[in-house]
Design an enzyme around this catalytic site. Structure first.
Site, PDB file in Angstrom:
ATOM      1  N   HIS A  32       0.819  -1.213   0.000  1.00 14.72           N
ATOM      2  CA  HIS A  32       0.000   0.000   0.000  1.00 14.72           C
ATOM      3  C   HIS A  32       0.856   1.269   0.000  1.00 14.72           C
ATOM      4  O   HIS A  32       0.331   2.357  -0.242  1.00 14.72           O
ATOM      5  CB  HIS A  32      -0.888  -0.014   1.250  1.00 14.72           C
ATOM      6  CG  HIS A  32      -2.309   0.410   1.024  1.00 14.72           C
ATOM      7  ND1 HIS A  32      -2.913   0.437  -0.231  1.00 14.72           N
ATOM      8  CD2 HIS A  32      -3.272   0.829   1.895  1.00 14.72           C
ATOM      9  CE1 HIS A  32      -4.175   0.842  -0.097  1.00 14.72           C
ATOM     10  NE2 HIS A  32      -4.411   1.097   1.160  1.00 14.72           N
ATOM     11  N   ASP A 109      -0.946   2.329  -5.338  1.00 15.24           N
ATOM     12  CA  ASP A 109      -1.018   0.912  -5.649  1.00 15.24           C
ATOM     13  C   ASP A 109      -2.357   0.589  -6.309  1.00 15.24           C
ATOM     14  O   ASP A 109      -3.352   1.248  -6.064  1.00 15.24           O
ATOM     15  CB  ASP A 109      -0.844   0.078  -4.381  1.00 15.24           C
ATOM     16  CG  ASP A 109      -1.903   0.401  -3.323  1.00 15.24           C
ATOM     17  OD1 ASP A 109      -2.038   1.585  -2.953  1.00 15.24           O
ATOM     18  OD2 ASP A 109      -2.602  -0.526  -2.876  1.00 15.24           O
TER      19      ASP A 109
END
Length: 203
Positions: A32, A109
């Site tokens: 992340h 992401d």
């Protein structure tokens, strides 16, 4: 080299590049946090260091691209809120620097893209990404995105568990290369415009 020039002064008008992630060392190597990784690499290219900004972000002001008139002013930012409230710092920086939304880039992401694959676009939905959802709620959807593929979680692993885990040992072997390529894509977007950057990096 072609430029994404405007009728005023494209050099004087800065871009805001926000690498998305979660603050704190426990999250630093998570999937992340790949937006932070790209932002850190861009900071090294800009030969600067981040400083704390009152907008709850780490910020670096400088230039990307070649020296001289073809370089572009960039405000590089890492929001220091958690991912799901990224919109607060990004909006505060937009207001502080008085930037139009088309001069804002979010690097993040993306689950629905294979690991290491890039997709650049402007506008669109958030595809379940909490950071994008927060930014879109504040700014609307018309900012640019550099989407860094991390792939889908294996088996029955939950999405949150997957993105909040570190890249695997196999992934880490190529991570530096993919982060470098994502930083190149950000530079191309700013210097050359979206269409040319897409033609190079949306492969």
């Amino acid at each position: 080299m072609t430029t994404n020039a405007s009728a005023s002064d494209p050099v004087a008008e800065p871009w805001l590049v926000a690498g998305l992630g979660n603050p704190g060392p426990q999250y630093a190597a998570n999937r992340h946090n790949v937006g932070f990784m790209v932002a850190d690499l861009l900071a090294s290219r800009m030969s600067g260091s981040f400083k704390t900004h009152r907008a709850r972000a780490q910020v670096l002001e400088g230039r990307l691209g070649p020296p001289g008139p073809l370089g572009r002013r960039v405000i590089l930012a890492k929001p220091m809120s958690f991912m799901n409230v990224s919109g607060g710092p990004v909006t505060a920086l937009r207001d502080f620097y008085k930037l139009p939304v088309e001069r804002i880039v979010a690097v993040h992401d993306e689950l629905d893209i294979d690991y290491g694959t890039l997709r650049l676009k402007r506008g669109g939905g958030d595809n379940g990404h909490n950071g994008l959802r927060s930014i879109t709620k504040s700014l609307g959807p018309d900012y640019h995105r550099v989407r860094f593929g991390v792939g889908r979680p294996p088996g029955r692993m939950g999405v949150a568990d997957y993105v909040l885990r570190d890249f695997s040992p196999a992934e880490r072997k190529e991570l530096d290369y993919f982060v470098d390529r994502a930083a190149d894509a950000v530079e191309s977007l700013i210097l050359d415009g979206l269409e040319r950057a897409q033609s190079t990096y949306n492969s």
